[in-house]
Design an enzyme around this catalytic site. Structure first.
Site, PDB file in Angstrom:
ATOM      1  N   HIS A   1      93.376 148.445  14.723  1.00  0.00           N
ATOM      2  CA  HIS A   1      94.136 147.667  15.750  1.00  0.00           C
ATOM      3  C   HIS A   1      93.344 146.686  16.226  1.00  0.00           C
ATOM      4  O   HIS A   1      93.588 145.491  16.338  1.00  0.00           O
ATOM      5  CB  HIS A   1      95.029 148.544  16.894  1.00  0.00           C
TER       6      HIS A   1
ATOM      7  N   LYS B   1     102.217 159.663  20.709  1.00  0.00           N
ATOM      8  CA  LYS B   1     102.395 160.521  21.797  1.00  0.00           C
ATOM      9  C   LYS B   1     101.855 159.669  23.142  1.00  0.00           C
ATOM     10  O   LYS B   1     100.833 158.963  23.203  1.00  0.00           O
ATOM     11  CB  LYS B   1     101.801 161.746  21.706  1.00  0.00           C
TER      12      LYS B   1
END
Lengths: 185, 280
Positions: free
Chosen positions: A37, A102
């Site tokens: 990222h 999550k």
């Protein structure tokens, strides 16, 4: 009752997904976590293109274990999504439609999901061996030097997830917790 | 002096790294099955069943329970009558971790520098804690620790006037803040007392105690039970998706402290509370 969907995600499919839906995903899914990222956003900031087209795609936040001989992939459960929050709104702006991880997301991410119509799925953390059985192919397609953090292209079949934040901003975490909280102590 | 070969230490550490990552300890597996009966959330029950099924798959296929095979935390108890020969103990442990993570197909998760985040590609270096004890044995425990739960852990230098109620609130607040991020159901390791560096070590050691074994100190046992009850009434539930089973156990260790101090450390662990031990 599971809802079956395929990737790439279309606007119609995303519109029809609501917090609390249990979903089985089939198709191609990109993997990316912290380092990938950071590098993707740095590329964009430097005026470069991303190494993969993320329009209508799903990114799975995972750093898989190495495959043993005869396996497509090792254990591959979700990592905590919140660490990707700083980078996510930009990717949503570029057309990313779904994320699997999550844990909590920031308000900025939820707002961007509502604006650009995207969905946040969670997979069960800590069941990496079980989830590996739903991955039928895996290859590294970018940032190979990042090892477990490289961008992989997974082919998944009936990969089980839960719609945790939908494009309308409904958040399953806050909806469910209140049902079971006992404030009597 | 009893001599132990450095290469035997290396081989032992290698095998313990693999064993800890492939096989969920029985105390955890049994507790998951037991807690299934306490869960009233439908999705919570499904998640707890998945955790049990996952442990069975990992065992049968000899693969990691979780892809986060952790930073290798190693506790070494060295009998004072032991002499390690044929190389340095530090190198033997380091090489054991390297071999375990490579040969066991475990994920390499360590970066060389906190800012220049380049993977060391062999999961070294580990975090090693040495204790000198009586006797002529060498006891090694490998406890790989994942980041999801480690990142939600917390430490606080409290005031003695905060007392036991303040400590309880800090522990519960820490668990509540971790929400879904630490992959509940959790094992909560708590260290109370000591000083700035010792309370977190106690909290880490608390996670090594079997989760079906309460403290031998009556007061601490009562505190463990009370905190587990309160944590399981927070509503967080399996994976934070709501329910009654937020934690499997609260393990607390205490130590004497200074007249002016009340340090408290909460080391959160997910259900994958891994540790494997061997004695040479």
């Amino acid at each position: 009752m599971y809802k079956k969907i395929n990737t790439p995600l279309t606007e119609e499919v995303v519109k029809d997904l609501h917090a609390g839906d249990t979903v089985l995903i089939t198709g191609k899914v990109l993997t990316a976590r912290d380092a990938a990222h950071k590098r993707m956003i740095e590329s964009l900031n430097n005026g470069k293109e991303l190494p993969v087209d993320i329009k209508d795609q799903v990114i799975y936040y995972v750093g898989p274990c190495p495959a043993k001989p005869g396996q497509f992939v090792g254990s591959c459960g979700p990592t905590t999504s919140g660490r990707m929050d700083a980078y996510t709104p930009k990717l949503l702006e570029l057309g990313l439609k779904g994320m699997i991880g999550k844990g909590y997301r920031s308000n900025d991410v939820v707002e961007a999901m509502m604006k650009y119509h995207a969905v946040y799925f969670t997979a069960i953390g800590g069941v990496g061996a079980l989830l590996s059985e739903r991955v039928v192919d895996s290859k590294v397609i970018a940032y190979e030097d990042l090892g477990p953090e490289a961008i992989h292209l997974f082919s998944v079949v009936d990969f089980p997830v839960i719609v945790t934040i939908d494009m309308y901003g409904n958040n399953l975490y806050s909806m469910e917790k209140e049902k079971y909280k006992k404030s009597s102590f | 002096m009893r001599e132990i070969k450095a290469d035997d230490v290396r081989r032992t550490v290698e095998l313990l790294c693999i064993k800890a990552n492939y096989y969920l300890p029985n105390d955890v597996l049994n507790m998951l099955k037991e807690k299934l009966h306490e869960e009233i959330s439908e999705i919570g029950v499904e998640i707890l069943n998945s955790l049990v099924e996952n442990a069975e798959i990992a065992k049968a296929k000899e693969m990691p329970i979780c892809q986060d095979t952790g930073i290798a935390v190693i506790f070494v108890e060295i009998g004072q009558e032991v002499h390690v020969v044929g190389g340095s103990l530090d190198d033997a442990i380091n090489n054991g971790v390297k071999d375990g993570y490579l040969n066991g197909y475990l994920r390499k998760s360590i970066v060389r520098d906190p800012f220049i985040r380049i993977n060391t590609n062999d999961n070294t270096p580990p975090i090693v804690h040495y204790d000198i004890v009586d006797g002529d044995k060498l006891k090694i425990t490998v406890a790989p620790k994942g980041a999801g739960s480690e990142n939600m852990s917390a430490f606080k230098m409290m005031k003695p006037s905060d007392g036991i109620e303040g400590v309880k609130k800090f522990i519960i607040d820490t668990v509540e803040a971790s929400g879904p991020n630490a992959c509940p159901p959790l094992v909560v390791g708590v260290g109370i007392g000591g000083n700035f560096e010792y309370a977190p070590l106690l909290a880490k050691k608390a996670l090594l105690r079997p989760i079906d074994q309460r403290s031998s100190d009556d007061d601490v046992r009562a505190l463990e039970e009370e905190l587990l009850f309160k944590i399981n009434n927070l509503g967080i539930g399996p994976q934070g998706l709501g329910g009654m089973v937020t934690a499997l156990a609260v393990n607390i260790e205490k130590y004497p402290t200074h007249i002016a101090m009340l340090p408290v450390a909460v080391n959160i662990s997910c259900h994958v509370t891994r540790h494997a031990t061997a004695v040479l």
